[in-house]
Design a protein around this motif. Structure first.
Motif, PDB file in Angstrom:
ATOM      1  N   SER A 151     -28.558 -12.808 -10.358  1.00  0.00           N
ATOM      2  CA  SER A 151     -27.687 -13.792 -11.508  1.00  0.00           C
ATOM      3  C   SER A 151     -26.356 -14.119 -10.448  1.00  0.00           C
ATOM      4  O   SER A 151     -25.885 -13.341  -9.827  1.00  0.00           O
ATOM      5  CB  SER A 151     -27.257 -12.832 -12.670  1.00  0.00           C
ATOM      6  N   TRP A 152     -25.947 -15.269 -11.115  1.00  0.00           N
ATOM      7  CA  TRP A 152     -24.441 -15.803 -10.471  1.00  0.00           C
ATOM      8  C   TRP A 152     -23.771 -16.285 -11.752  1.00  0.00           C
ATOM      9  O   TRP A 152     -24.189 -16.561 -12.680  1.00  0.00           O
ATOM     10  CB  TRP A 152     -24.814 -17.168  -9.880  1.00  0.00           C
ATOM     11  N   SER A 153     -22.687 -15.327 -11.876  1.00  0.00           N
ATOM     12  CA  SER A 153     -21.677 -15.579 -13.023  1.00  0.00           C
ATOM     13  C   SER A 153     -20.284 -15.462 -12.531  1.00  0.00           C
ATOM     14  O   SER A 153     -19.684 -14.610 -12.072  1.00  0.00           O
ATOM     15  CB  SER A 153     -22.026 -14.105 -13.840  1.00  0.00           C
ATOM     16  N   ARG A 154     -20.025 -16.898 -12.568  1.00  0.00           N
ATOM     17  CA  ARG A 154     -18.743 -17.086 -12.065  1.00  0.00           C
ATOM     18  C   ARG A 154     -17.790 -17.933 -12.873  1.00  0.00           C
ATOM     19  O   ARG A 154     -18.017 -18.816 -13.704  1.00  0.00           O
ATOM     20  CB  ARG A 154     -18.698 -18.168 -10.708  1.00  0.00           C
ATOM     21  N   GLU A 155     -16.626 -17.401 -13.149  1.00  0.00           N
ATOM     22  CA  GLU A 155     -15.773 -17.899 -14.152  1.00  0.00           C
ATOM     23  C   GLU A 155     -14.714 -19.087 -13.541  1.00  0.00           C
ATOM     24  O   GLU A 155     -14.638 -18.925 -12.489  1.00  0.00           O
ATOM     25  CB  GLU A 155     -14.874 -16.925 -14.887  1.00  0.00           C
ATOM     26  N   PRO A 156     -14.481 -19.974 -14.523  1.00  0.00           N
ATOM     27  CA  PRO A 156     -13.615 -20.901 -13.943  1.00  0.00           C
ATOM     28  C   PRO A 156     -12.189 -20.850 -13.417  1.00  0.00           C
ATOM     29  O   PRO A 156     -11.683 -21.283 -12.260  1.00  0.00           O
ATOM     30  CB  PRO A 156     -13.429 -22.175 -15.076  1.00  0.00           C
ATOM     31  N   ALA A 157     -11.544 -19.639 -13.770  1.00  0.00           N
ATOM     32  CA  ALA A 157     -10.085 -19.314 -13.572  1.00  0.00           C
ATOM     33  C   ALA A 157      -9.804 -17.830 -13.865  1.00  0.00           C
ATOM     34  O   ALA A 157     -10.480 -17.329 -14.871  1.00  0.00           O
ATOM     35  CB  ALA A 157      -9.044 -20.123 -13.874  1.00  0.00           C
ATOM     36  N   PRO A 158      -9.068 -17.247 -12.965  1.00  0.00           N
ATOM     37  CA  PRO A 158      -8.769 -15.810 -13.533  1.00  0.00           C
ATOM     38  C   PRO A 158      -7.991 -15.564 -14.841  1.00  0.00           C
ATOM     39  O   PRO A 158      -7.175 -16.557 -15.157  1.00  0.00           O
ATOM     40  CB  PRO A 158      -7.814 -15.448 -12.219  1.00  0.00           C
ATOM     41  N   PRO A 159      -8.268 -14.727 -15.250  1.00  0.00           N
ATOM     42  CA  PRO A 159      -7.403 -14.478 -16.657  1.00  0.00           C
ATOM     43  C   PRO A 159      -6.054 -14.041 -16.451  1.00  0.00           C
ATOM     44  O   PRO A 159      -5.645 -13.619 -15.026  1.00  0.00           O
ATOM     45  CB  PRO A 159      -8.177 -13.043 -17.475  1.00  0.00           C
ATOM     46  N   PRO A 160      -5.440 -14.006 -17.683  1.00  0.00           N
ATOM     47  CA  PRO A 160      -3.859 -13.647 -17.086  1.00  0.00           C
ATOM     48  C   PRO A 160      -3.632 -12.201 -16.744  1.00  0.00           C
ATOM     49  O   PRO A 160      -4.552 -11.444 -17.037  1.00  0.00           O
ATOM     50  CB  PRO A 160      -3.278 -13.730 -18.570  1.00  0.00           C
ATOM     51  N   ILE A 161      -2.715 -11.719 -15.881  1.00  0.00           N
ATOM     52  CA  ILE A 161      -2.732 -10.489 -15.384  1.00  0.00           C
ATOM     53  C   ILE A 161      -2.513  -9.358 -16.156  1.00  0.00           C
ATOM     54  O   ILE A 161      -3.033  -8.267 -16.248  1.00  0.00           O
ATOM     55  CB  ILE A 161      -1.580 -10.404 -14.116  1.00  0.00           C
ATOM     56  N   GLU A 162      -1.887  -9.786 -17.512  1.00  0.00           N
ATOM     57  CA  GLU A 162      -1.701  -8.866 -18.688  1.00  0.00           C
ATOM     58  C   GLU A 162      -3.091  -8.315 -19.178  1.00  0.00           C
ATOM     59  O   GLU A 162      -3.417  -7.174 -19.671  1.00  0.00           O
ATOM     60  CB  GLU A 162      -0.971  -9.599 -19.862  1.00  0.00           C
ATOM     61  N   TYR A 163      -4.110  -9.361 -19.162  1.00  0.00           N
ATOM     62  CA  TYR A 163      -5.425  -9.052 -19.575  1.00  0.00           C
ATOM     63  C   TYR A 163      -6.085  -8.363 -18.691  1.00  0.00           C
ATOM     64  O   TYR A 163      -6.870  -7.014 -18.892  1.00  0.00           O
ATOM     65  CB  TYR A 163      -6.306 -10.426 -19.883  1.00  0.00           C
ATOM     66  N   VAL A 164      -6.021  -8.335 -17.199  1.00  0.00           N
ATOM     67  CA  VAL A 164      -6.593  -7.764 -16.061  1.00  0.00           C
ATOM     68  C   VAL A 164      -6.089  -6.070 -16.227  1.00  0.00           C
ATOM     69  O   VAL A 164      -6.852  -5.263 -16.177  1.00  0.00           O
ATOM     70  CB  VAL A 164      -6.136  -8.274 -14.691  1.00  0.00           C
ATOM     71  N   ARG A 165      -4.823  -5.951 -16.372  1.00  0.00           N
ATOM     72  CA  ARG A 165      -4.250  -4.560 -16.616  1.00  0.00           C
ATOM     73  C   ARG A 165      -5.057  -3.410 -17.691  1.00  0.00           C
ATOM     74  O   ARG A 165      -4.987  -2.539 -17.529  1.00  0.00           O
ATOM     75  CB  ARG A 165      -2.779  -4.649 -16.909  1.00  0.00           C
ATOM     76  N   VAL A 166      -5.505  -4.248 -18.798  1.00  0.00           N
ATOM     77  CA  VAL A 166      -5.969  -3.532 -19.983  1.00  0.00           C
ATOM     78  C   VAL A 166      -7.554  -3.917 -19.986  1.00  0.00           C
ATOM     79  O   VAL A 166      -8.349  -3.145 -20.847  1.00  0.00           O
ATOM     80  CB  VAL A 166      -5.663  -3.979 -21.204  1.00  0.00           C
ATOM     81  N   SER A 167      -8.442  -4.612 -18.981  1.00  0.00           N
ATOM     82  CA  SER A 167      -9.489  -4.801 -18.984  1.00  0.00           C
ATOM     83  C   SER A 167     -10.845  -3.523 -18.600  1.00  0.00           C
ATOM     84  O   SER A 167     -11.778  -3.947 -18.841  1.00  0.00           O
ATOM     85  CB  SER A 167      -9.883  -5.932 -17.947  1.00  0.00           C
ATOM     86  N   GLY A 168     -10.158  -2.687 -18.004  1.00  0.00           N
ATOM     87  CA  GLY A 168     -10.949  -1.458 -17.806  1.00  0.00           C
ATOM     88  C   GLY A 168     -11.520  -1.929 -16.181  1.00  0.00           C
ATOM     89  O   GLY A 168     -12.319  -1.009 -15.961  1.00  0.00           O
ATOM     90  N   GLY A 169     -11.292  -2.921 -15.668  1.00  0.00           N
ATOM     91  CA  GLY A 169     -11.676  -3.357 -14.080  1.00  0.00           C
ATOM     92  C   GLY A 169     -12.698  -4.398 -14.375  1.00  0.00           C
ATOM     93  O   GLY A 169     -13.374  -4.462 -15.266  1.00  0.00           O
ATOM     94  N   TYR A 170     -13.028  -5.066 -13.420  1.00  0.00           N
ATOM     95  CA  TYR A 170     -14.053  -6.179 -13.114  1.00  0.00           C
ATOM     96  C   TYR A 170     -15.295  -5.842 -13.521  1.00  0.00           C
ATOM     97  O   TYR A 170     -16.254  -6.348 -14.397  1.00  0.00           O
ATOM     98  CB  TYR A 170     -13.710  -7.005 -11.899  1.00  0.00           C
TER      99      TYR A 170
END
Length: 338
Positions: A151-170
């Motif tokens: 599978s190829w799953s590529r998003e158009p742009a990174p999310p806000p850094i505030e979201y990354v901090r609470v996302s649980g990791g990629y």
């Protein structure tokens, strides 16, 4: 005649705005209530999609017009709401993931065991028509024995850094969707995972100890190899493709565009319109199909697909991938968490 179910939609964030229109479009679902502890948010969403705005969860769950609940709230609230709704005896559709930790997922599963209500996890990519057709081709033996699944799953742009901090990791935030989808297609779960991550697009993501680009390999009990290619940035749009390779052939899904014509003239060859912008557009139909499955499971008295057990398995594998990337070695999911 289609049996109509009154739905309480919990949450008013991005995913609630996905489900609101889908509920209204389904002939067997009626948007009865929109719940948010902040009544002003509930009122704003109700004005847009209908239903009654409510901020008292006990009142929502005791409302005779509410036959089932859709949980579309932030991930860290899912387990608490699952416990409350299950105790009230209402069928549950919950956005994925169940939680970011196995301990909390086990807590939710205990509540569902003690209060057995129909429960469906919103792994919507299973319900995308293209993905389902590829799975059917694999299941019916069209390509013979499955050897590789990619599978190829590529998003158009990174999310806000505030979201990354609470996302649980990629891996827990994004790869988990691919893990569930590909294990569902393969019909098995890995005995070993090997993952690697890098940060090539956004230095802030790397500073948080996370990745914006990962590659993951799952080794299945049958010997089949599964490869997942993830990126948080992609210059040409939302890249979503699958390939199943077997000893008798191969099947693929292709990216979606608003215009799928291939044009040839004296200025260009095979140029096409850009890809669908993001998951809301690419997987629009899948959300409706998932709710249709939820409705059918309740009205026909059968277990919904995409279960809590599926959610736990996908999370365990995603956490094993994160461990593999951190430690630079292969990890067995069943032994990763003691």
């Amino acid at each position: 005649m289609t049996q109509t179910l009154g739905i309480a939609l919990m949450g008013t964030g991005r995913m609630a705005h996905v489900y609101g229109p889908k509920i209204n479009a389904h002939p067997g679902l009626r948007l009865e209530v929109i719940y948010n502890p902040r009544i002003s948010s509930a009122e704003k969403a109700a004005a847009q999609y209908g239903g009654r705005a409510m901020d008292d969860l006990d009142a929502v769950l005791s409302d005779p017009g509410v036959d089932a609940v859709i949980i579309a709230t932030p991930t860290d609230t899912h387990v608490d709401y699952i416990e409350r709704v299950a105790r009230a005896g209402k069928p549950i559709y919950c956005e994925k993931p169940l939680d970011q930790t196995l301990e909390r997922v086990e807590q939710a599963m205990t509540a569902l065991k003690e209060h057995p209500v129909p429960f469906m996890l919103g792994f919507n990519r299973r319900f995308d028509p293209d993905n389902a057709a590829l799975r059917n081709a694999v299941k019916t033996g069209e390509i013979g024995r499955l050897n590789m699944l990619m599978s190829w799953s590529r998003e158009p742009a990174p999310p806000p850094i505030e979201y990354v901090r609470v996302s649980g990791g990629y891996f827990v935030d994004a790869t988990i969707h691919d893990i569930d989808l590909l294990c569902w297609i393969a019909g098995e779960r890995p005995v070993e995972v090997q993952a690697a991550g890098s940060c090539m697009f956004n230095e802030q993501i790397g500073a948080e100890g996370d990745f914006d680009m990962t590659m993951t390999t799952l080794k299945m009990p049958s010997g089949a190899l599964v490869h997942i290619n993830n990126s948080r940035a992609c210059a040409y749009g939302f890249d979503q493709r699958l390939e199943a390779f077997g000893n008798d052939g191969m099947v693929q899904t292709l990216n979606h565009r608003d215009d799928n014509l291939v044009r040839w003239n004296n200025r260009r060859t095979a140029a096409r319109e850009p890809l669908k912008h993001f998951f809301l557009e690419r997987y629009d139909q899948s959300f409706y199909n998932a709710l249709d499955e939820f409705h059918a499971a309740i009205t026909e008295g059968r277990s919904p697909s995409a279960t809590a057990q599926d959610g736990r398995a996908a999370l365990a594998i995603a956490l094993a991938c994160a461990r593999s990337a951190k430690e630079g070695r292969a990890v067995r999911p069943d032994s990763a968490f003691g």
